[in-house]
Scaffold this active site. Structure first.
Site, PDB file in Angstrom:
ATOM      1  N   LYS A  11      30.700  44.630  47.406  1.00  0.00           N
ATOM      2  CA  LYS A  11      31.316  44.221  48.299  1.00  0.00           C
ATOM      3  C   LYS A  11      31.304  45.371  49.318  1.00  0.00           C
ATOM      4  CE  LYS A  11      34.997  41.937  45.675  1.00  0.00           C
ATOM      5  NZ  LYS A  11      36.266  41.745  45.211  1.00  0.00           N
ATOM      6  N   TYR A  51      35.244  31.447  47.550  1.00  0.00           N
ATOM      7  CA  TYR A  51      36.382  31.759  47.098  1.00  0.00           C
ATOM      8  C   TYR A  51      37.224  30.434  47.176  1.00  0.00           C
ATOM      9  CZ  TYR A  51      35.542  36.760  46.985  1.00  0.00           C
ATOM     10  OH  TYR A  51      35.230  38.072  46.710  1.00  0.00           O
ATOM     11  N   THR A  93      40.188  43.479  37.587  1.00  0.00           N
ATOM     12  CA  THR A  93      40.437  43.465  39.034  1.00  0.00           C
ATOM     13  C   THR A  93      41.188  44.528  39.753  1.00  0.00           C
ATOM     14  OG1 THR A  93      40.735  41.172  38.724  1.00  0.00           O
ATOM     15  CG2 THR A  93      41.110  42.036  40.925  1.00  0.00           C
ATOM     16  N   ASN A 118      37.766  46.441  45.508  1.00  0.00           N
ATOM     17  CA  ASN A 118      37.115  46.848  44.058  1.00  0.00           C
ATOM     18  C   ASN A 118      35.775  46.994  43.883  1.00  0.00           C
ATOM     19  OD1 ASN A 118      36.840  44.224  44.197  1.00  0.00           O
ATOM     20  ND2 ASN A 118      38.807  43.839  42.536  1.00  0.00           N
ATOM     21  N   HIS A 121      31.986  42.276  42.767  1.00  0.00           N
ATOM     22  CA  HIS A 121      32.183  40.612  42.426  1.00  0.00           C
ATOM     23  C   HIS A 121      31.313  40.193  41.242  1.00  0.00           C
ATOM     24  CE1 HIS A 121      32.951  36.269  42.211  1.00  0.00           C
ATOM     25  NE2 HIS A 121      31.849  36.202  42.201  1.00  0.00           N
ATOM     26  N   GLU A 132      28.121  29.830  42.408  1.00  0.00           N
ATOM     27  CA  GLU A 132      27.966  30.947  43.475  1.00  0.00           C
ATOM     28  C   GLU A 132      26.527  31.331  43.649  1.00  0.00           C
ATOM     29  OE1 GLU A 132      30.335  33.838  41.302  1.00  0.00           O
ATOM     30  OE2 GLU A 132      32.207  32.844  41.521  1.00  0.00           O
TER      31      GLU A 132
HETATM   32  P1  IDP Z   1      37.843  39.219  39.966  1.00  0.00           P
HETATM   33  O1  IDP Z   1      37.210  39.761  41.404  1.00  0.00           O
HETATM   34  O2  IDP Z   1      38.264  40.432  39.126  1.00  0.00           O
HETATM   35  O3  IDP Z   1      37.258  38.098  39.571  1.00  0.00           O
HETATM   36  P2  IDP Z   1      39.880  37.516  41.281  1.00  0.00           P
HETATM   37  O4  IDP Z   1      41.031  36.959  40.718  1.00  0.00           O
HETATM   38  O5  IDP Z   1      38.652  36.298  41.233  1.00  0.00           O
HETATM   39  O6  IDP Z   1      39.363  38.787  40.718  1.00  0.00           O
HETATM   40  O7  IDP Z   1      40.230  37.854  42.724  1.00  0.00           O
HETATM   41  C1  IDP Z   1      39.104  37.857  43.869  1.00  0.00           C
HETATM   42  C2  IDP Z   1      39.334  39.079  44.555  1.00  0.00           C
HETATM   43  O8  IDP Z   1      40.143  39.131  45.444  1.00  0.00           O
HETATM   44  C3  IDP Z   1      39.572  40.464  43.670  1.00  0.00           C
HETATM   45  O9  IDP Z   1      38.301  40.860  43.300  1.00  0.00           O
HETATM   46  C4  IDP Z   1      40.309  41.226  44.686  1.00  0.00           C
HETATM   47  O10 IDP Z   1      39.532  41.844  45.483  1.00  0.00           O
HETATM   48  C5  IDP Z   1      41.056  40.359  45.435  1.00  0.00           C
HETATM   49  N1  IDP Z   1      42.554  39.945  44.734  1.00  0.00           N
HETATM   50  C6  IDP Z   1      42.748  39.276  43.472  1.00  0.00           C
HETATM   51  N2  IDP Z   1      44.034  39.199  43.158  1.00  0.00           N
HETATM   52  C7  IDP Z   1      44.615  40.009  44.201  1.00  0.00           C
HETATM   53  C8  IDP Z   1      46.165  40.394  44.475  1.00  0.00           C
HETATM   54  O11 IDP Z   1      46.889  39.930  43.707  1.00  0.00           O
HETATM   55  N3  IDP Z   1      46.243  40.973  45.674  1.00  0.00           N
HETATM   56  C9  IDP Z   1      45.241  41.405  46.521  1.00  0.00           C
HETATM   57  N4  IDP Z   1      44.118  41.211  46.279  1.00  0.00           N
HETATM   58  C10 IDP Z   1      43.865  40.562  45.019  1.00  0.00           C
HETATM   59 MG    MG Z   2      36.996  36.207  40.103  1.00  0.00          MG
END
Ligand code: IDP
Ligand code: MG
Length: 140
Positions: A11, A51, A93, A118, A121, A132
């Protein structure tokens, strides 16, 4: 044999901090094969497609803005159970609680931003990976 492919994104926070090599290195050291790689500036349309599962969630707009904030690096890694394997390498996450030893646990922390930054992805299932990979590497 259960050879899979997964989509990995470094990212914009990871690219800006110079961690692209570190991420690729962890993927390769684990023994997965990098089979495609590109750097790009993602636009809104591409990110909304990527997304799509998060449509309606409050963090979607900040997430899209963050993902457009700079270049990202997309790669496809291949290997037995690579989808699950990369998710383990990435960690959970939230980087505050991601285990030390993982990419997110070692290299990221809560920056107090609306969206969690973070570093990476990784696709979460065979279906997601197929969908994807087609978005970022239509030629594959
Ligand atoms: P993942 O990347 O661990 O699969 P996902 O739930 O698919 O997590 O969410 C996509 C991205 O959205 C996360 O990597 C993070 O950057 C962001 N994200 C997910 N949940 C939250 C939240 O509750 N608050 C703020 N950002 C979030
Ligand atoms: Mg995800």
């Amino acid at each position: 044999m259960n050879i899979e492919r997964t989509l990995i994104l470094v990212k914009p926070d990871g690219v800006a901090r110079g961690l692209t090599g570190e991420v690729i290195s962890r993927v390769e050291h684990k023994g997965y094969k990098v089979v495609a790689l590109r750097m790009l500036q993602a636009d809104r349309a591409l990110l909304l497609k990527h997304y799509a599962e998060h449509e309606g969630k409050p963090f979607l707009e900040p997430l899209v803005e963050f993902m457009m904030s700079g270049p990202l690096v997309a790669l496809v890694a291949e290997g037995n159970r690579v989808i699950e394997g990369f998710r383990k390498l990435a960690g959970v996450t939230d980087p505050t609680v991601a285990e030390p030893g993982t990419i997110r646990g070692d290299l990221a922390r809560d920056q107090g931003t609306k969206v969690i930054q973070n570093i990476v992805h990784g696709s979460d299932s065979v279906e997601s990976a197929t969908r994807e990979i087609a978005i970022f590497f239509p030629e594959l």
